[in-house]
Design a protein around this motif. Sequence first.
Motif, PDB file in Angstrom:
ATOM      1  N   ASP A 168       0.978  -1.026  -9.904  1.00 22.29           N
ATOM      2  CA  ASP A 168       1.205   0.265  -9.266  1.00 22.29           C
ATOM      3  C   ASP A 168       2.326   0.175  -8.232  1.00 22.29           C
ATOM      4  O   ASP A 168       2.405   0.981  -7.310  1.00 22.29           O
ATOM      5  CB  ASP A 168      -0.092   0.779  -8.621  1.00 22.29           C
ATOM      6  CG  ASP A 168      -0.187   2.296  -8.668  1.00 22.29           C
ATOM      7  OD1 ASP A 168       0.729   2.946  -9.214  1.00 22.29           O
ATOM      8  OD2 ASP A 168      -1.179   2.837  -8.142  1.00 22.29           O
ATOM      9  N   SER A 212       4.411   3.038  -7.313  1.00 29.56           N
ATOM     10  CA  SER A 212       3.869   4.027  -6.382  1.00 29.56           C
ATOM     11  C   SER A 212       3.905   3.462  -4.963  1.00 29.56           C
ATOM     12  O   SER A 212       4.415   4.096  -4.047  1.00 29.56           O
ATOM     13  CB  SER A 212       2.439   4.385  -6.793  1.00 29.56           C
ATOM     14  OG  SER A 212       1.933   5.416  -5.994  1.00 29.56           O
ATOM     15  N   LEU A 213       3.366   2.261  -4.786  1.00 28.14           N
ATOM     16  CA  LEU A 213       3.422   1.572  -3.487  1.00 28.14           C
ATOM     17  C   LEU A 213       3.668   0.097  -3.739  1.00 28.14           C
ATOM     18  O   LEU A 213       2.803  -0.595  -4.296  1.00 28.14           O
ATOM     19  CB  LEU A 213       2.109   1.744  -2.709  1.00 28.14           C
ATOM     20  CG  LEU A 213       2.050   0.989  -1.376  1.00 28.14           C
ATOM     21  CD1 LEU A 213       3.078   1.528  -0.388  1.00 28.14           C
ATOM     22  CD2 LEU A 213       0.654   1.041  -0.767  1.00 28.14           C
ATOM     23  N   TYR A 223       9.475   2.873  -0.651  1.00 29.11           N
ATOM     24  CA  TYR A 223       8.136   2.269  -0.664  1.00 29.11           C
ATOM     25  C   TYR A 223       7.652   1.923  -2.061  1.00 29.11           C
ATOM     26  O   TYR A 223       6.521   1.479  -2.222  1.00 29.11           O
ATOM     27  CB  TYR A 223       7.109   3.147   0.061  1.00 29.11           C
ATOM     28  CG  TYR A 223       7.083   4.601  -0.320  1.00 29.11           C
ATOM     29  CD1 TYR A 223       6.477   5.020  -1.491  1.00 29.11           C
ATOM     30  CD2 TYR A 223       7.663   5.550   0.506  1.00 29.11           C
ATOM     31  CE1 TYR A 223       6.451   6.359  -1.821  1.00 29.11           C
ATOM     32  CE2 TYR A 223       7.648   6.901   0.176  1.00 29.11           C
ATOM     33  CZ  TYR A 223       7.038   7.299  -0.987  1.00 29.11           C
ATOM     34  OH  TYR A 223       7.013   8.626  -1.327  1.00 29.11           O
ATOM     35  N   PRO A 282       3.876   1.882   3.098  1.00 32.55           N
ATOM     36  CA  PRO A 282       3.453   3.260   2.819  1.00 32.55           C
ATOM     37  C   PRO A 282       4.225   4.292   3.635  1.00 32.55           C
ATOM     38  O   PRO A 282       4.193   4.266   4.859  1.00 32.55           O
ATOM     39  CB  PRO A 282       1.964   3.258   3.204  1.00 32.55           C
ATOM     40  CG  PRO A 282       1.784   2.051   4.076  1.00 32.55           C
ATOM     41  CD  PRO A 282       2.782   1.046   3.619  1.00 32.55           C
ATOM     42  N   ILE A 330      -2.579   0.644  -2.898  1.00 39.62           N
ATOM     43  CA  ILE A 330      -2.599   2.066  -3.233  1.00 39.62           C
ATOM     44  C   ILE A 330      -3.950   2.717  -2.952  1.00 39.62           C
ATOM     45  O   ILE A 330      -4.028   3.918  -2.647  1.00 39.62           O
ATOM     46  CB  ILE A 330      -2.177   2.215  -4.724  1.00 39.62           C
ATOM     47  CG1 ILE A 330      -1.709   3.629  -5.002  1.00 39.62           C
ATOM     48  CG2 ILE A 330      -3.278   1.776  -5.678  1.00 39.62           C
ATOM     49  CD1 ILE A 330      -0.370   3.925  -4.402  1.00 39.62           C
ATOM     50  N   TRP A 337      -4.641   5.093   0.226  1.00 35.09           N
ATOM     51  CA  TRP A 337      -4.352   6.527   0.371  1.00 35.09           C
ATOM     52  C   TRP A 337      -5.644   7.323   0.473  1.00 35.09           C
ATOM     53  O   TRP A 337      -5.722   8.297   1.209  1.00 35.09           O
ATOM     54  CB  TRP A 337      -3.477   7.037  -0.780  1.00 35.09           C
ATOM     55  CG  TRP A 337      -2.038   6.647  -0.594  1.00 35.09           C
ATOM     56  CD1 TRP A 337      -1.328   5.731  -1.303  1.00 35.09           C
ATOM     57  CD2 TRP A 337      -1.139   7.164   0.406  1.00 35.09           C
ATOM     58  NE1 TRP A 337      -0.039   5.648  -0.807  1.00 35.09           N
ATOM     59  CE2 TRP A 337       0.099   6.514   0.226  1.00 35.09           C
ATOM     60  CE3 TRP A 337      -1.266   8.114   1.428  1.00 35.09           C
ATOM     61  CZ2 TRP A 337       1.220   6.770   1.039  1.00 35.09           C
ATOM     62  CZ3 TRP A 337      -0.162   8.378   2.234  1.00 35.09           C
ATOM     63  CH2 TRP A 337       1.064   7.714   2.042  1.00 35.09           C
ATOM     64  N   TRP A 369      -5.347   7.361   4.596  1.00 33.62           N
ATOM     65  CA  TRP A 369      -3.906   7.595   4.807  1.00 33.62           C
ATOM     66  C   TRP A 369      -3.514   9.038   4.511  1.00 33.62           C
ATOM     67  O   TRP A 369      -2.733   9.634   5.227  1.00 33.62           O
ATOM     68  CB  TRP A 369      -3.076   6.677   3.907  1.00 33.62           C
ATOM     69  CG  TRP A 369      -3.081   5.234   4.276  1.00 33.62           C
ATOM     70  CD1 TRP A 369      -3.683   4.653   5.350  1.00 33.62           C
ATOM     71  CD2 TRP A 369      -2.418   4.179   3.562  1.00 33.62           C
ATOM     72  NE1 TRP A 369      -3.445   3.295   5.336  1.00 33.62           N
ATOM     73  CE2 TRP A 369      -2.674   2.986   4.257  1.00 33.62           C
ATOM     74  CE3 TRP A 369      -1.635   4.140   2.390  1.00 33.62           C
ATOM     75  CZ2 TRP A 369      -2.162   1.752   3.831  1.00 33.62           C
ATOM     76  CZ3 TRP A 369      -1.132   2.923   1.965  1.00 33.62           C
ATOM     77  CH2 TRP A 369      -1.394   1.738   2.680  1.00 33.62           C
ATOM     78  N   PRO A 385       3.818  10.876   4.221  1.00 36.60           N
ATOM     79  CA  PRO A 385       3.815  10.534   5.647  1.00 36.60           C
ATOM     80  C   PRO A 385       4.089   9.049   5.886  1.00 36.60           C
ATOM     81  O   PRO A 385       3.733   8.194   5.084  1.00 36.60           O
ATOM     82  CB  PRO A 385       2.400  10.897   6.091  1.00 36.60           C
ATOM     83  CG  PRO A 385       1.571  10.936   4.852  1.00 36.60           C
ATOM     84  CD  PRO A 385       2.492  11.296   3.726  1.00 36.60           C
ATOM     85  N   ILE A 406       3.174   6.077   7.205  1.00 35.54           N
ATOM     86  CA  ILE A 406       1.836   5.613   7.581  1.00 35.54           C
ATOM     87  C   ILE A 406       1.837   4.596   8.722  1.00 35.54           C
ATOM     88  O   ILE A 406       1.009   4.675   9.631  1.00 35.54           O
ATOM     89  CB  ILE A 406       1.116   5.045   6.339  1.00 35.54           C
ATOM     90  CG1 ILE A 406       0.819   6.187   5.346  1.00 35.54           C
ATOM     91  CG2 ILE A 406      -0.158   4.311   6.718  1.00 35.54           C
ATOM     92  CD1 ILE A 406      -0.077   7.277   5.891  1.00 35.54           C
TER      93      ILE A 406
END
Lengths: 406, 406
Positions: free
Chosen positions: A42, A45-46, A232, A239, B70, B73, B78, B289, B291
């Motif tokens: 993932d 995504s992050l 990110y 994040p 991930i 979140w 988050w 945002p 984080i």
Amino acid sequence: MDADDVLAAKRAEFVLDGAPPLAPPEAHAVAPPRTPRPVYLDGNSLGALPRTVPGRLHEVVTREWGRLRIRSWSESGWWTAPERVGDRIAPLVGAGPGRVVVGDSTSVNVFKAVVAAVRIAQQDAPGRDELLVDAATFPTDGYIAASAARLTGCTLRPVPAPELREAIGPRTAVVLVNHVDYRTGRLHDLPGTTATAHQRGARVVWDLCHSAGALPVELDAHEVDFAVGCTYKYLNGGPGAPAFLYVREELRSRFDSPLPGWNSHAEPFAMAADYVPADGAARGRVGTPDILSLLALEEALTVWDGVELAEVRAKSLALSDFFLRCVAAYVPAGRVESLTPGAHGERGSQVTLRCAGAGEVMEALIAREVVGDFRQPDALRFGLTPLYTSFADVAHAARVLGEVVA
Amino acid sequence: MDADDVLAAKRAEFVLDGAPPLAPPEAHAVAPPRTPRPVYLDGNSLGALPRTVPGRLHEVVTREWGRLRIRSWSESGWWTAPERVGDRIAPLVGAGPGRVVVGDSTSVNVFKAVVAAVRIAQQDAPGRDELLVDAATFPTDGYIAASAARLTGCTLRPVPAPELREAIGPRTAVVLVNHVDYRTGRLHDLPGTTATAHQRGARVVWDLCHSAGALPVELDAHEVDFAVGCTYKYLNGGPGAPAFLYVREELRSRFDSPLPGWNSHAEPFAMAADYVPADGAARGRVGTPDILSLLALEEALTVWDGVELAEVRAKSLALSDFFLRCVAAYVPAGRVESLTPGAHGERGSQVTLRCAGAGEVMEALIAREVVGDFRQPDALRFGLTPLYTSFADVAHAARVLGEVVA
């Protein structure tokens, strides 16, 4: 394949051990198999945590903020960080120094770029009032483009990406395109679309969120006007790490930002009533930069030292080819279908599989420590991040997917 | 006075020890006197580090990002942090829950608020096309207001703050005012200006950068339309910590943001092509945002637990009164002049002294571990932050200032 991987040593620069797994949902209350670690797919995504970031961030907080305090704006290089970190990202997107600045979110940078691009297009040809956007865009680009259109008196027209080039007409001011489709992983034609736009007098804004750090992006070489991207995902900045903005060298003096905050002033500390924009990349800044996140990102970017993007691209394609082969081998026929193009030239660095009950399937995968993500309505996304994804990872992921689906 | 200070115990919650002092500049190459610690009077620019922030941030980085990745979140909260942290700030500015959201820089929030306020004013009375701004505003507010005016077809008119109320006329759409002047420390009349604006059909946007956390601000009670503010000054959120945006309850459904990023969508994960704004404070969000900075800020706000703003205000005024008395006692007559109003009702939480050679004087003060800041052309600024500034601090600062000036 892992033994021959020239990037294999990079994996040790990331934290890849996991937290205790989630309690498996009722429907899949089978003890997960023992795996050496969670397989993290993932990173689109992050991105995973680079090992040196916690130590650096601790120093920033305790010494630079805690003890030096206000002096750090000069002594610790805080003030110039947006341009300095931009110059670290620049070679990863094929940009010369002084053309990339870091700050704000991708959405805010899309706004700056689209409004500024419309202004330039309309200066060159006042009648242009159409804004094209790829119809499958990541939603924020479309929402922000609609707002930019409304504020500049333009009309927004969504067009399927493969038809974008042909759609560029004499009224087109700006074309906003995602370099890689966030859902399918399809790579769009940056050189061709940019060239056609320029031939027809329009400007282009590319969103590199899913390509920066995943494959070579040659912004200068293809004369891209504006580009934005987040940090990110494949850049592992943490994040919500601040995004970046690229402005083409030839347009630097014409870049007329709709968000001319004090940080973009030629002399910010003169505190002048009149606005005079800075000359260089700083013109893309707005307010006070978010130092903790920015310096975490700066440290995260050190993992790119010595990395060739051609090697990243070669490994990315090898990983997605291998993953698709493993899926074909382990997943019962007809249960999943790849939405990601087979042709290398049309593929980013993720594989998306259409799958019935995708939401539940992804829950079961995560419970078994294979981490991808689910996108409505029926998509399983698996990000392949060449700096830390191994061939064993994707083989394991395909095997577990096969078990779950069966 | 320190013995009677009801906030005295708060000081121990901050890191106030210093780094080794700067090498003194040639012109002041006298060994600085031994002081128990640097006297930090620049919290109106960058608040000191709350002691618990480094530990919390380390946990965010190593556990929430590093191990949960991930999953954080949802599991680490988050995604909802912008509204949650907003609700922590809300009572500090006199706002009910659901009215404050945290994210982006102050400049970006000024843009959202001013454009949205113009839209509301023009819906109510289409002819309004004038934007008033206090002439001595912090520069970014003026620059951003000019951009907002340009994009909405308005005219920007700067007016000296004391004349603002009288200047509000039938064409005025919006009045943008700094609650406390960043340079002089003058507190502007929020209740009166807001009431007059409303009587005359205009909307108000207040910039609280120099008042939030420094004195009571009653946004709900005075029916302020929009407010913005930073969190790295009196709220001690860290360098460039994200800013906040307040939207009046009655205007919530009419808040039409010019930056409608995907985070402000009613269903962000539906990834819908059409934009439908969220109902609550989330409507003020834009992109993903930041984080790390947001959660550092959240931890920093815990120092406000149990603090009454009336006590903060009382101590702030006592500190500035006492500092001005010490300056009168220790600084040779005629060498400095206070630009900060004498009347309590017109005073924020800083003291600004006009002084010949102010730039060099501030360098000498800093070399002697008294930290304020210099603003062009001739101003010495001293921020008084009631949670950690002591009466001994300001007495010492005045004494050293007297020595330096003499």
